[in-house]
Write a protein that holds these residues in place. Structure first.
Motif, short mmCIF file in Angstrom:
data_model
loop_
_atom_site.label_atom_id
_atom_site.label_comp_id
_atom_site.label_asym_id
_atom_site.label_seq_id
_atom_site.Cartn_x
_atom_site.Cartn_y
_atom_site.Cartn_z
N PHE A 197 -3.13 -5.33 -8.04
CA PHE A 197 -3.39 -6.43 -8.99
C PHE A 197 -3.82 -7.59 -8.44
CE2 PHE A 197 0.44 -3.65 -9.78
CZ PHE A 197 0.34 -3.44 -11.17
N THR A 198 -3.96 -7.96 -7.06
CA THR A 198 -4.51 -9.02 -6.67
C THR A 198 -6.16 -8.91 -6.48
OG1 THR A 198 -4.23 -8.42 -4.31
CG2 THR A 198 -2.51 -9.75 -5.43
N GLY A 199 -6.69 -7.58 -6.31
CA GLY A 199 -7.84 -7.56 -6.14
C GLY A 199 -8.56 -7.71 -4.55
N GLU A 200 -7.36 -7.94 -3.66
CA GLU A 200 -7.63 -8.15 -2.26
C GLU A 200 -7.52 -6.82 -1.63
OE1 GLU A 200 -4.98 -11.07 -1.09
OE2 GLU A 200 -5.58 -12.59 -2.31
N LYS A 201 -8.05 -6.67 -0.52
CA LYS A 201 -7.83 -5.65 0.67
C LYS A 201 -7.24 -6.50 1.85
CE LYS A 201 -11.57 -2.57 -0.80
NZ LYS A 201 -12.54 -1.58 -0.47
N ARG A 202 -5.98 -6.05 1.93
CA ARG A 202 -5.51 -6.37 3.17
C ARG A 202 -4.55 -5.35 3.68
NH1 ARG A 202 -0.64 -10.40 1.50
NH2 ARG A 202 0.02 -9.40 -0.49
N PHE A 203 -4.04 -5.57 5.01
CA PHE A 203 -3.10 -4.60 5.72
C PHE A 203 -1.74 -5.32 5.42
CE2 PHE A 203 -0.90 -3.14 9.71
CZ PHE A 203 -0.99 -2.04 9.32
N LEU A 204 -0.78 -4.68 4.87
CA LEU A 204 0.48 -5.20 4.81
C LEU A 204 1.44 -4.99 5.85
CD1 LEU A 204 1.16 -3.83 1.29
CD2 LEU A 204 0.49 -5.95 1.86
N GLY A 205 1.02 -4.57 7.09
CA GLY A 205 1.86 -4.50 8.29
C GLY A 205 2.72 -3.24 8.56
N LYS A 206 2.62 -2.42 7.47
CA LYS A 206 3.58 -1.39 7.83
C LYS A 206 2.51 -0.08 7.74
CE LYS A 206 8.12 -2.45 6.68
NZ LYS A 206 9.69 -1.79 6.22
N THR A 207 2.87 0.96 8.62
CA THR A 207 2.13 2.08 8.52
C THR A 207 2.47 3.19 7.69
OG1 THR A 207 3.37 3.19 10.41
CG2 THR A 207 1.60 1.99 11.00
N GLY A 208 1.50 3.39 6.80
CA GLY A 208 1.79 4.52 5.86
C GLY A 208 2.28 5.76 6.40
N PRO A 209 2.36 6.80 5.54
CA PRO A 209 2.74 8.32 5.90
C PRO A 209 1.68 8.67 6.51
CG PRO A 209 3.10 7.80 3.50
CD PRO A 209 2.66 6.47 4.02
N ALA A 210 0.27 8.47 6.14
CA ALA A 210 -0.78 9.14 6.52
C ALA A 210 -0.98 8.76 7.98
CB ALA A 210 -2.21 8.79 5.81
N GLU A 211 -0.93 7.50 8.43
CA GLU A 211 -0.95 7.13 9.94
C GLU A 211 0.22 7.59 10.49
OE1 GLU A 211 -1.08 4.95 7.14
OE2 GLU A 211 -3.47 4.42 7.21
N LYS A 212 1.32 7.77 10.14
CA LYS A 212 2.37 8.43 10.86
C LYS A 212 2.12 9.86 11.31
CE LYS A 212 6.08 5.44 9.24
NZ LYS A 212 7.37 5.38 8.51
N PHE A 213 1.59 10.57 10.16
CA PHE A 213 1.28 11.99 10.38
C PHE A 213 0.09 12.23 11.14
CE2 PHE A 213 -1.27 15.71 9.16
CZ PHE A 213 -0.49 16.70 9.27
N LYS A 214 -0.81 11.41 11.27
CA LYS A 214 -2.08 11.35 12.28
C LYS A 214 -1.56 11.34 13.66
CE LYS A 214 -5.80 10.16 9.14
NZ LYS A 214 -6.56 8.87 8.68
N LYS A 215 -0.71 10.21 13.65
CA LYS A 215 -0.25 9.74 15.28
C LYS A 215 0.60 10.84 15.72
CE LYS A 215 2.30 6.27 17.75
NZ LYS A 215 2.67 4.97 17.53
#
Length: 90
Positions: free
Chosen positions: A58-76
């Motif tokens: 909705f904002t048109g911005e690309k930014r990191f929200l601070g929490k890791t998502g499911p994909a990052e948790k799976f990779k780790k």
């Protein structure tokens, strides 16, 4: 529509986006423990991590929200197995 399936306890609730402190007041049945005073009136408060005010779509911005998502948790979680595979050339 079916009769007697909709809740009767709708009330005004404040939904607050914790990323930018924007608020939305609308009717809801959500259970809350906190309250907020707006214009000398107390409302139940529900804190959201993301809303249309802060979501990148909705904002048109690309930014990191601070929490890791499911994909990052799976990779780790499974990166140690990838190292084992590389050592054995599997």
């Amino acid at each position: 529509m079916k009769n007697k399936i909709h809740p009767k306890n709708y009330r005004l609730v404040v939904f607050k986006d914790i990323n930018n402190d924007k608020i939305i007041i609308c009717k809801s049945t959500i259970k809350t423990k906190e309250y907020i005073k707006i214009n000398d009136k107390d409302y139940p408060l529900y804190k959201m991590e993301i809303s249309s005010y802060s979501h990148p779509f909705f904002t048109g911005e690309k930014r990191f929200l601070g929490k890791t998502g499911p994909a990052e948790k799976f990779k780790k979680k499974y990166e140690k197995y990838n190292k084992i595979k590389k050592n054995y050339n599997i």
